[in-house]
Enzyme design. Structure first.
Site, PDB file in Angstrom:
ATOM      1  N   HIS A  96       0.799  -1.231   0.000  1.00 35.18           N
ATOM      2  CA  HIS A  96       0.000   0.000   0.000  1.00 35.18           C
ATOM      3  C   HIS A  96       0.832   1.280   0.000  1.00 35.18           C
ATOM      4  O   HIS A  96       0.281   2.372  -0.179  1.00 35.18           O
ATOM      5  CB  HIS A  96      -0.987  -0.015   1.180  1.00 35.18           C
ATOM      6  CG  HIS A  96      -2.331   0.545   0.853  1.00 35.18           C
ATOM      7  ND1 HIS A  96      -3.467   0.282   1.570  1.00 35.18           N
ATOM      8  CD2 HIS A  96      -2.725   1.387  -0.141  1.00 35.18           C
ATOM      9  CE1 HIS A  96      -4.495   0.939   1.040  1.00 35.18           C
ATOM     10  NE2 HIS A  96      -4.068   1.616   0.004  1.00 35.18           N
ATOM     11  N   ASP A 119      -9.745  -0.607   4.034  1.00 33.29           N
ATOM     12  CA  ASP A 119      -8.548  -1.232   4.596  1.00 33.29           C
ATOM     13  C   ASP A 119      -8.854  -1.717   6.011  1.00 33.29           C
ATOM     14  O   ASP A 119      -9.632  -1.082   6.724  1.00 33.29           O
ATOM     15  CB  ASP A 119      -7.443  -0.143   4.655  1.00 33.29           C
ATOM     16  CG  ASP A 119      -6.030  -0.685   4.725  1.00 33.29           C
ATOM     17  OD1 ASP A 119      -5.833  -1.705   5.407  1.00 33.29           O
ATOM     18  OD2 ASP A 119      -5.144  -0.074   4.116  1.00 33.29           O
ATOM     19  N   HIS A 121      -6.552  -1.590   8.106  1.00 30.53           N
ATOM     20  CA  HIS A 121      -5.612  -0.746   8.851  1.00 30.53           C
ATOM     21  C   HIS A 121      -5.828   0.728   8.524  1.00 30.53           C
ATOM     22  O   HIS A 121      -6.449   1.068   7.520  1.00 30.53           O
ATOM     23  CB  HIS A 121      -4.173  -1.162   8.499  1.00 30.53           C
ATOM     24  CG  HIS A 121      -3.933  -2.624   8.660  1.00 30.53           C
ATOM     25  ND1 HIS A 121      -4.115  -3.512   7.617  1.00 30.53           N
ATOM     26  CD2 HIS A 121      -3.586  -3.356   9.739  1.00 30.53           C
ATOM     27  CE1 HIS A 121      -3.865  -4.741   8.061  1.00 30.53           C
ATOM     28  NE2 HIS A 121      -3.547  -4.682   9.339  1.00 30.53           N
ATOM     29  N   ASP A 123      -3.247   2.983   8.061  1.00 33.62           N
ATOM     30  CA  ASP A 123      -2.179   3.488   7.188  1.00 33.62           C
ATOM     31  C   ASP A 123      -1.943   4.971   7.450  1.00 33.62           C
ATOM     32  O   ASP A 123      -1.610   5.743   6.546  1.00 33.62           O
ATOM     33  CB  ASP A 123      -2.491   3.222   5.703  1.00 33.62           C
ATOM     34  CG  ASP A 123      -2.480   1.735   5.372  1.00 33.62           C
ATOM     35  OD1 ASP A 123      -2.211   0.916   6.270  1.00 33.62           O
ATOM     36  OD2 ASP A 123      -2.758   1.383   4.210  1.00 33.62           O
ATOM     37  N   HIS A 136       4.260   0.886   4.232  1.00 34.73           N
ATOM     38  CA  HIS A 136       2.874   0.689   3.776  1.00 34.73           C
ATOM     39  C   HIS A 136       1.855   1.087   4.845  1.00 34.73           C
ATOM     40  O   HIS A 136       0.661   1.152   4.553  1.00 34.73           O
ATOM     41  CB  HIS A 136       2.628  -0.745   3.250  1.00 34.73           C
ATOM     42  CG  HIS A 136       2.596  -1.820   4.288  1.00 34.73           C
ATOM     43  ND1 HIS A 136       2.005  -3.049   4.070  1.00 34.73           N
ATOM     44  CD2 HIS A 136       3.088  -1.860   5.545  1.00 34.73           C
ATOM     45  CE1 HIS A 136       2.142  -3.798   5.158  1.00 34.73           C
ATOM     46  NE2 HIS A 136       2.801  -3.113   6.052  1.00 34.73           N
ATOM     47  N   ASP A 223      -7.426  -1.831  -0.182  1.00 34.32           N
ATOM     48  CA  ASP A 223      -6.499  -2.846   0.319  1.00 34.32           C
ATOM     49  C   ASP A 223      -7.322  -4.121   0.531  1.00 34.32           C
ATOM     50  O   ASP A 223      -8.313  -4.103   1.286  1.00 34.32           O
ATOM     51  CB  ASP A 223      -5.900  -2.344   1.636  1.00 34.32           C
ATOM     52  CG  ASP A 223      -4.819  -3.227   2.204  1.00 34.32           C
ATOM     53  OD1 ASP A 223      -4.927  -4.461   2.056  1.00 34.32           O
ATOM     54  OD2 ASP A 223      -3.883  -2.689   2.809  1.00 34.32           O
ATOM     55  N   ASP A 225      -6.995  -6.543   2.304  1.00 29.49           N
ATOM     56  CA  ASP A 225      -7.140  -7.042   3.676  1.00 29.49           C
ATOM     57  C   ASP A 225      -8.356  -6.441   4.395  1.00 29.49           C
ATOM     58  O   ASP A 225      -8.671  -6.827   5.527  1.00 29.49           O
ATOM     59  CB  ASP A 225      -5.849  -6.891   4.485  1.00 29.49           C
ATOM     60  CG  ASP A 225      -5.469  -5.457   4.826  1.00 29.49           C
ATOM     61  OD1 ASP A 225      -6.352  -4.591   4.898  1.00 29.49           O
ATOM     62  OD2 ASP A 225      -4.258  -5.214   5.037  1.00 29.49           O
ATOM     63  N   GLU A 268      -2.085  -4.971  -2.156  1.00 33.04           N
ATOM     64  CA  GLU A 268      -1.778  -5.971  -1.121  1.00 33.04           C
ATOM     65  C   GLU A 268      -2.241  -7.383  -1.472  1.00 33.04           C
ATOM     66  O   GLU A 268      -2.463  -8.205  -0.583  1.00 33.04           O
ATOM     67  CB  GLU A 268      -2.314  -5.536   0.257  1.00 33.04           C
ATOM     68  CG  GLU A 268      -1.723  -4.222   0.789  1.00 33.04           C
ATOM     69  CD  GLU A 268      -0.310  -4.347   1.390  1.00 33.04           C
ATOM     70  OE1 GLU A 268       0.245  -5.471   1.419  1.00 33.04           O
ATOM     71  OE2 GLU A 268       0.239  -3.299   1.804  1.00 33.04           O
TER      72      GLU A 268
HETATM   73 MN   LIG Z   1      -3.301  -0.688   3.611  1.00 31.04          MN
END
Ligand SMILES: [Mn+2]
Length: 296
Positions: A96, A119, A121, A123, A136, A223, A225, A268
Site C-alpha cells: 500500500h 482497509d 488498517h 495506514d 505501507h 487494500d 485485507d 496488497e
Molecule cells: Mn493498507
C-alpha cells in the site's frame, strides 16, 4: 466514465514486512482483468509494471525508504500521464505504500479531491508513531500532509489532500497512536463495527458525501485485507472479521454509481499466501465492479 482504462502494475513489496506482494499485479492480470475491462466496452491499455531500484538506503523508522520513494516517483509520473491523456488509472499493487504516488497524481491533475480508503488498517502512521517502520502503514498520513513528507515529494510540488474529505472504511486494526492522529486531523472512520451497526448502504452513502463535499471527485484506495480472510486469504496482514464479499462489492458498485471516482488502487494481493489465486480473482472482479460491472 473515461473511455480508456489504464492498468499500471507496481512490483513493490519493500513497504511491507512480508515479501511476495510484488507479484500481486501478475495475479490480478492472470485473473483476466484486462479482458474484463474490454468486455465492459472500454479500451484497456496495460502500461506494464513499475519495478523499484534494486538497492537503496533504509532507516529503522522508514524501512527501504529510497526504493519506496523511487517506485512512487515512477508511479506518480505514469498515473499523471494517464490522467493527462483522459484515461482512468487502475494501479495494481504491490504493497500500500504505492498509494502515495498514485494519489499525488490524482491530486495534481484534479486539485481538491476526496479519498475513500478501504482497509483493515489506518495506514495513518508517521515515522515517529510507527512501531514497525514499514512504509505501507504511512501513505494515507503522507498524502494528508501529516508525514512522512518524503513519500509525496517528487519535485513536483506536492498537493495535500484535506483530511476532512477523507474516509477510512472497514478499519479494525488501527494502532493507538494512529487513532489519535486520525482523530486529531479529522479523518472520518467507518470501522467494521460501524459497518455492522449502520450497514454498508448507509456507510457508503455517507462516505461519498464526505469525499465529494467541495471536491472534484474521489480517489479510491482498496487494500484487499479489508475483506475477511476466509474470502481473501492472499494478503500479508490478515485481520479476522472483515468485510463480506458482498459488502465489498456493494461498496464499489455504489462508488461507480456516484460517477465521482477519479482513480483506483487495488493493493496488497500476495500470491505467495493465496489459495489458487482466489484473492487475485476477487481483486480483478472488484476492479471491474468499480468501473461498472453489475450483477444484473
Ligand atoms: Mn493498507
Amino acid at each position: 466514465m473515461n473511455k480508456r482504462i489504464d492498468l499500471i502494475g507496481v512490483q513493490m513489496d519493500l513497504g511491507a514486512a512480508t515479501r511476495g506482494v510484488n507479484m500481486g499485479p501478475a495475479a490480478i492480470r492472470y485473473a483476466g482483468v484486462a479482458q474484463g475491462v474490454r468486455d465492459l466496452g472500454y479500451e484497456c491499455k496495460d502500461k506494464g509494471d513499475i519495478i523499484p531500484i534494486s538497492e537503496g538506503a533504509t532507516a529503522d523508522d522508514m524501512r527501504n525508504y529510497e526504493q519506496v520513494i523511487d517506485a512512487n516517483t515512477k508511479l506518480y509520473q505514469a498515473a499523471l500521464a494517464s490522467h493527462e491523456e483522459g484515461a482512468f488509472p487502475v494501479v495494481l499493487g504491490g504493497d500500500h505504500s504505492i498509494a502515495a504516488g498514485s494519489i499525488q497524481a490524482t491530486a495534481k491533475k484534479f486539485g481538491k479531491i476526496g479519498i475513500i480508503w478501504i482497509d483493515a488498517h489506518g495506514d495513518w502512521n508517521s515515522p515517529e508513531s510507527s512501531e514497525s517502520g514499514n512504509m505501507h502503514g504511512m501513505p494515507f498520513s503522507a498524502v494528508c500532509g501529516a508525514g512522512p513528507d518524503c513519500m509525496i515529494d517528487f519535485g513536483q510540488g506536492p498537493v495535500i489532500v484535506d483530511p476532512k474529505n477523507c474516509v477510512q472504511i472497514a478499519g479494525r486494526d488501527i494502532d493507538r497512536e494512529e487513532r489519535k492522529r486520525m482523530k486529531e486531523y479529522g479523518v472520518t472512520v467507518f470501522s467494521i463495527a460501524d459497518v455492522d451497526r449502520m450497514g454498508m448502504p448507509a456507510v457508503i452513502e455517507e462516505a461519498i458525501k464526505i469525499a465529494t463535499n467541495g471536491t472534484e471527485g474521489i480517489h479510491v484506495s482498496f487494500d484487499v485485507d479489508a475483506i475477511t480472510p476466509e474470502s481473501a486469504p492472499g494478503t500479508g496482514t490478515r485481520v479476522h472479521s472483515g468485510l463480506t464479499l458482498r459488502e465489498a462489492f456493494y461498496l464499489v458498485e455504489m462508488l461507480y454509481e456516484s460517477k465521482k471516482v477519479l482513480a483506483l488502487d487495488m493493493v496488497e494481493v500476495n500470491p505467495m499466501l493465496d489459495i489458487r489465486n482466489q484473492t487475485g480473482e476477487v481483486a480483478s472482479e472488484l476492479i471491474l465492479a468499480t468501473i461498472g460491472k453489475t450483477v444484473y
